[in-house]
Write a protein that holds these residues in place. Structure first.
Motif, PDB file in Angstrom:
ATOM      1  N   ASP A  44       0.792  -1.233   0.000  1.00  0.00           N
ATOM      2  CA  ASP A  44       0.000   0.000   0.000  1.00  0.00           C
ATOM      3  C   ASP A  44       0.822   1.280   0.000  1.00  0.00           C
ATOM      4  O   ASP A  44       0.341   2.330  -0.424  1.00  0.00           O
ATOM      5  CB  ASP A  44      -0.963  -0.003   1.209  1.00  0.00           C
ATOM      6  CG  ASP A  44      -1.961  -1.157   1.091  1.00  0.00           C
ATOM      7  OD1 ASP A  44      -2.125  -1.678  -0.023  1.00  0.00           O
ATOM      8  OD2 ASP A  44      -2.556  -1.545   2.121  1.00  0.00           O
ATOM      9  N   SER A  45       2.045   1.213   0.524  1.00  0.00           N
ATOM     10  CA  SER A  45       2.900   2.406   0.564  1.00  0.00           C
ATOM     11  C   SER A  45       4.351   1.934   0.663  1.00  0.00           C
ATOM     12  O   SER A  45       4.605   0.749   0.903  1.00  0.00           O
ATOM     13  CB  SER A  45       2.536   3.285   1.760  1.00  0.00           C
ATOM     14  OG  SER A  45       2.828   2.597   2.951  1.00  0.00           O
ATOM     15  N   PRO A  46       5.330   2.848   0.510  1.00  0.00           N
ATOM     16  CA  PRO A  46       6.734   2.394   0.511  1.00  0.00           C
ATOM     17  C   PRO A  46       7.136   1.609   1.758  1.00  0.00           C
ATOM     18  O   PRO A  46       7.938   0.679   1.660  1.00  0.00           O
ATOM     19  CB  PRO A  46       7.515   3.710   0.417  1.00  0.00           C
ATOM     20  CG  PRO A  46       6.579   4.644  -0.280  1.00  0.00           C
ATOM     21  CD  PRO A  46       5.210   4.274   0.162  1.00  0.00           C
ATOM     22  N   ASP A  47       6.571   1.914   2.916  1.00  0.00           N
ATOM     23  CA  ASP A  47       6.987   1.219   4.145  1.00  0.00           C
ATOM     24  C   ASP A  47       6.018   0.119   4.576  1.00  0.00           C
ATOM     25  O   ASP A  47       6.253  -0.549   5.578  1.00  0.00           O
ATOM     26  CB  ASP A  47       7.133   2.235   5.295  1.00  0.00           C
ATOM     27  CG  ASP A  47       8.180   3.288   4.942  1.00  0.00           C
ATOM     28  OD1 ASP A  47       9.206   2.906   4.350  1.00  0.00           O
ATOM     29  OD2 ASP A  47       7.933   4.479   5.218  1.00  0.00           O
ATOM     30  N   ALA A  48       4.923  -0.043   3.850  1.00  0.00           N
ATOM     31  CA  ALA A  48       3.929  -1.045   4.262  1.00  0.00           C
ATOM     32  C   ALA A  48       4.414  -2.458   3.941  1.00  0.00           C
ATOM     33  O   ALA A  48       5.315  -2.656   3.123  1.00  0.00           O
ATOM     34  CB  ALA A  48       2.619  -0.769   3.536  1.00  0.00           C
ATOM     35  N   LYS A  49       3.810  -3.428   4.623  1.00  0.00           N
ATOM     36  CA  LYS A  49       4.163  -4.830   4.395  1.00  0.00           C
ATOM     37  C   LYS A  49       3.477  -5.336   3.107  1.00  0.00           C
ATOM     38  O   LYS A  49       2.286  -5.097   2.918  1.00  0.00           O
ATOM     39  CB  LYS A  49       3.652  -5.641   5.589  1.00  0.00           C
ATOM     40  CG  LYS A  49       4.621  -6.668   6.057  1.00  0.00           C
ATOM     41  CD  LYS A  49       4.151  -7.322   7.313  1.00  0.00           C
ATOM     42  CE  LYS A  49       4.734  -8.701   7.247  1.00  0.00           C
ATOM     43  NZ  LYS A  49       4.069  -9.750   7.778  1.00  0.00           N
ATOM     44  N   PRO A  50       4.217  -6.009   2.241  1.00  0.00           N
ATOM     45  CA  PRO A  50       3.550  -6.538   1.035  1.00  0.00           C
ATOM     46  C   PRO A  50       2.613  -7.707   1.370  1.00  0.00           C
ATOM     47  O   PRO A  50       2.825  -8.397   2.356  1.00  0.00           O
ATOM     48  CB  PRO A  50       4.726  -6.997   0.165  1.00  0.00           C
ATOM     49  CG  PRO A  50       5.927  -7.007   1.026  1.00  0.00           C
ATOM     50  CD  PRO A  50       5.642  -6.297   2.309  1.00  0.00           C
ATOM     51  N   TYR A  51       1.631  -7.906   0.546  1.00  0.00           N
ATOM     52  CA  TYR A  51       0.684  -9.026   0.729  1.00  0.00           C
ATOM     53  C   TYR A  51       0.165  -9.450  -0.640  1.00  0.00           C
ATOM     54  O   TYR A  51       0.150  -8.669  -1.584  1.00  0.00           O
ATOM     55  CB  TYR A  51      -0.486  -8.597   1.645  1.00  0.00           C
ATOM     56  CG  TYR A  51      -1.270  -7.413   1.122  1.00  0.00           C
ATOM     57  CD1 TYR A  51      -2.433  -7.581   0.376  1.00  0.00           C
ATOM     58  CD2 TYR A  51      -0.830  -6.098   1.344  1.00  0.00           C
ATOM     59  CE1 TYR A  51      -3.136  -6.492  -0.122  1.00  0.00           C
ATOM     60  CE2 TYR A  51      -1.520  -5.006   0.851  1.00  0.00           C
ATOM     61  CZ  TYR A  51      -2.671  -5.210   0.126  1.00  0.00           C
ATOM     62  OH  TYR A  51      -3.360  -4.122  -0.391  1.00  0.00           O
ATOM     63  N   TRP A  52      -0.237 -10.709  -0.734  1.00  0.00           N
ATOM     64  CA  TRP A  52      -0.745 -11.232  -2.018  1.00  0.00           C
ATOM     65  C   TRP A  52      -2.250 -11.044  -2.100  1.00  0.00           C
ATOM     66  O   TRP A  52      -2.949 -11.177  -1.094  1.00  0.00           O
ATOM     67  CB  TRP A  52      -0.413 -12.715  -2.155  1.00  0.00           C
ATOM     68  CG  TRP A  52       1.043 -12.987  -2.359  1.00  0.00           C
ATOM     69  CD1 TRP A  52       1.955 -13.326  -1.404  1.00  0.00           C
ATOM     70  CD2 TRP A  52       1.764 -12.928  -3.596  1.00  0.00           C
ATOM     71  NE1 TRP A  52       3.200 -13.492  -1.964  1.00  0.00           N
ATOM     72  CE2 TRP A  52       3.115 -13.252  -3.321  1.00  0.00           C
ATOM     73  CE3 TRP A  52       1.417 -12.637  -4.915  1.00  0.00           C
ATOM     74  CZ2 TRP A  52       4.102 -13.291  -4.299  1.00  0.00           C
ATOM     75  CZ3 TRP A  52       2.403 -12.676  -5.903  1.00  0.00           C
ATOM     76  CH2 TRP A  52       3.722 -13.000  -5.589  1.00  0.00           C
ATOM     77  N   GLN A  53      -2.723 -10.787  -3.292  1.00  0.00           N
ATOM     78  CA  GLN A  53      -4.163 -10.677  -3.497  1.00  0.00           C
ATOM     79  C   GLN A  53      -4.510 -11.395  -4.808  1.00  0.00           C
ATOM     80  O   GLN A  53      -3.791 -11.254  -5.800  1.00  0.00           O
ATOM     81  CB  GLN A  53      -4.547  -9.198  -3.591  1.00  0.00           C
ATOM     82  CG  GLN A  53      -5.956  -8.917  -3.145  1.00  0.00           C
ATOM     83  CD  GLN A  53      -6.119  -7.454  -2.767  1.00  0.00           C
ATOM     84  OE1 GLN A  53      -5.862  -6.581  -3.581  1.00  0.00           O
ATOM     85  NE2 GLN A  53      -6.575  -7.188  -1.562  1.00  0.00           N
ATOM     86  N   ASN A  54      -5.600 -12.175  -4.767  1.00  0.00           N
ATOM     87  CA  ASN A  54      -5.980 -12.981  -5.944  1.00  0.00           C
ATOM     88  C   ASN A  54      -7.130 -12.351  -6.713  1.00  0.00           C
ATOM     89  O   ASN A  54      -8.066 -11.825  -6.103  1.00  0.00           O
ATOM     90  CB  ASN A  54      -6.423 -14.387  -5.504  1.00  0.00           C
ATOM     91  CG  ASN A  54      -5.350 -15.061  -4.692  1.00  0.00           C
ATOM     92  OD1 ASN A  54      -4.209 -15.130  -5.122  1.00  0.00           O
ATOM     93  ND2 ASN A  54      -5.694 -15.528  -3.498  1.00  0.00           N
ATOM     94  N   PHE A  55      -7.048 -12.464  -8.002  1.00  0.00           N
ATOM     95  CA  PHE A  55      -8.106 -11.934  -8.870  1.00  0.00           C
ATOM     96  C   PHE A  55      -8.406 -12.975  -9.948  1.00  0.00           C
ATOM     97  O   PHE A  55      -7.577 -13.847 -10.223  1.00  0.00           O
ATOM     98  CB  PHE A  55      -7.650 -10.636  -9.565  1.00  0.00           C
ATOM     99  CG  PHE A  55      -7.381  -9.510  -8.599  1.00  0.00           C
ATOM    100  CD1 PHE A  55      -8.375  -8.603  -8.258  1.00  0.00           C
ATOM    101  CD2 PHE A  55      -6.112  -9.362  -8.025  1.00  0.00           C
ATOM    102  CE1 PHE A  55      -8.118  -7.571  -7.365  1.00  0.00           C
ATOM    103  CE2 PHE A  55      -5.855  -8.337  -7.133  1.00  0.00           C
ATOM    104  CZ  PHE A  55      -6.856  -7.434  -6.803  1.00  0.00           C
ATOM    105  N   GLU A  56      -9.576 -12.864 -10.528  1.00  0.00           N
ATOM    106  CA  GLU A  56      -9.905 -13.713 -11.677  1.00  0.00           C
ATOM    107  C   GLU A  56     -10.483 -12.792 -12.739  1.00  0.00           C
ATOM    108  O   GLU A  56     -11.454 -12.076 -12.473  1.00  0.00           O
ATOM    109  CB  GLU A  56     -10.921 -14.790 -11.261  1.00  0.00           C
ATOM    110  CG  GLU A  56     -11.083 -15.818 -12.337  1.00  0.00           C
ATOM    111  CD  GLU A  56     -11.601 -17.155 -11.807  1.00  0.00           C
ATOM    112  OE1 GLU A  56     -11.587 -17.380 -10.589  1.00  0.00           O
ATOM    113  OE2 GLU A  56     -12.019 -17.954 -12.657  1.00  0.00           O
ATOM    114  N   VAL A  57      -9.838 -12.743 -13.901  1.00  0.00           N
ATOM    115  CA  VAL A  57     -10.242 -11.748 -14.898  1.00  0.00           C
ATOM    116  C   VAL A  57     -10.454 -12.392 -16.269  1.00  0.00           C
ATOM    117  O   VAL A  57      -9.851 -13.421 -16.584  1.00  0.00           O
ATOM    118  CB  VAL A  57      -9.192 -10.612 -15.031  1.00  0.00           C
ATOM    119  CG1 VAL A  57      -9.153  -9.752 -13.810  1.00  0.00           C
ATOM    120  CG2 VAL A  57      -7.817 -11.159 -15.339  1.00  0.00           C
TER     121      VAL A  57
END
Ligand code: SF4
Ligand code: FES
Length: 259
Positions: A19-32
């Motif tokens: 979400d921002s330079p210092d935020a923790k990364p996280y995975w998010q799934n999508f179906e398109v």
């Protein structure tokens, strides 16, 4: 076997978000939705139009960069299925097996600070271009007349080097280029070679060589040769490293005898 995607099909995407330079990364799934002509940028655009996860949650659209949409600007460079490449020229049918239930993974480049989601800060590259004076030092407010002639042979040798779009793929793939060192990487070495070959650009050759022979310069190359394998423009990067390495030797000898 990889086959063209069918009309009306969907594909799963697993996007590493931040979400921002210092935020923790996280995975998010999508179906398109995906068809035979879909590329990764078009999938990201579909998500932006309706940013809903595979689980049905409404989320902020993933941030990504894209400008030329034809593999010229380099802005859409990211890590797709574990390999650095341009989202706009990565056709889904080329990287995703037909009928595969596996998601396509999309991550930002790891060698540059993340600004948000798939957008990274490549200022280091542009600072390095300034360090090696990647320009032709001719500037004037009046007409200087025609420039020096460049032979067809010289043009032919320079053209492949001029195609660099500063995408950063070669830096992402290079084990010597890390976030906490100051190695300039293959891209800068090759661009320096280009300007050193130019009849006007070579006026600044010695200044470029000083930078390339200093900290973070040519001697930091570990000869992994990953750069040349991932360059989308097929720039002869290892050849450039060899040429600049030899030029560095000649320059040091010249410097020694001119003392
Ligand atoms: S040399 Fe190739 S991989 Fe490296 S920045 Fe230029 S175009 Fe991209
Ligand atoms: S949008 Fe320019 S290279 Fe992909």
């Amino acid at each position: 076997m990889i086959a063209p995607a069918e009309k009306g099909k969907t594909v799963k995407l697993n996007i590493l978000r931040q979400d921002s330079p210092d935020a923790k990364p996280y995975w998010q799934n999508f179906e398109v939705p995906c068809n035979a002509g879909s590329n990764v940028t078009s999938l990201l655009r579909s998500i932006s139009e309706s940013p809903v996860t595979a689980g049905g949650a409404k989320v902020a659209p993933p941030a990504y960069e894209a400008s030329c949409l034809e593999e010229v600007c380099g802005s859409c460079t990211m890590v797709i299925n574990g390999r650095v490449r341009q989202a706009c020229s990565t056709l889904v049918r080329k990287i995703h097996p037909h009928d595969s239930e596996e998601p396509i993974t999309i991550e930002p480049m790891t060698k540059f600070p993340v600004i948000r989601d798939l957008v990274v800060d490549r200022s280091r590259t542009f600072e390095n271009l300034k360090r090696i004076k990647a320009w032709i030092p001719i500037d004037s407010s009046y007409n200087l007349g025609p420039g020096p002639r460049i032979t067809p042979e010289e043009q032919q040798a320079m053209y492949p080097l001029s195609r660099c779009m500063t995408c950063g793929a070669c830096l992402e793939a290079c084990p010597q280029f890390t976030r906490d060192n100051n190695f300039v990487g293959a891209q800068i070495i090759s661009i320096a070679r280009y300007y050193n070959m130019h009849p006007n650009g070579k006026i600044l050759k010695d200044e470029r060589m000083e930078v390339l022979m200093g900290e973070g310069g040519i001697t930091d190359c570990g000869n992994a040769q990953n750069c040349v394998k991932v360059c989308p423009k097929e720039i002869p990067l290892t050849e450039s490293i060899g040429v600049i390495g030899r030029a560095a030797t000649v320059y040091s000898i010249k410097k020694f005898f001119s003392k």
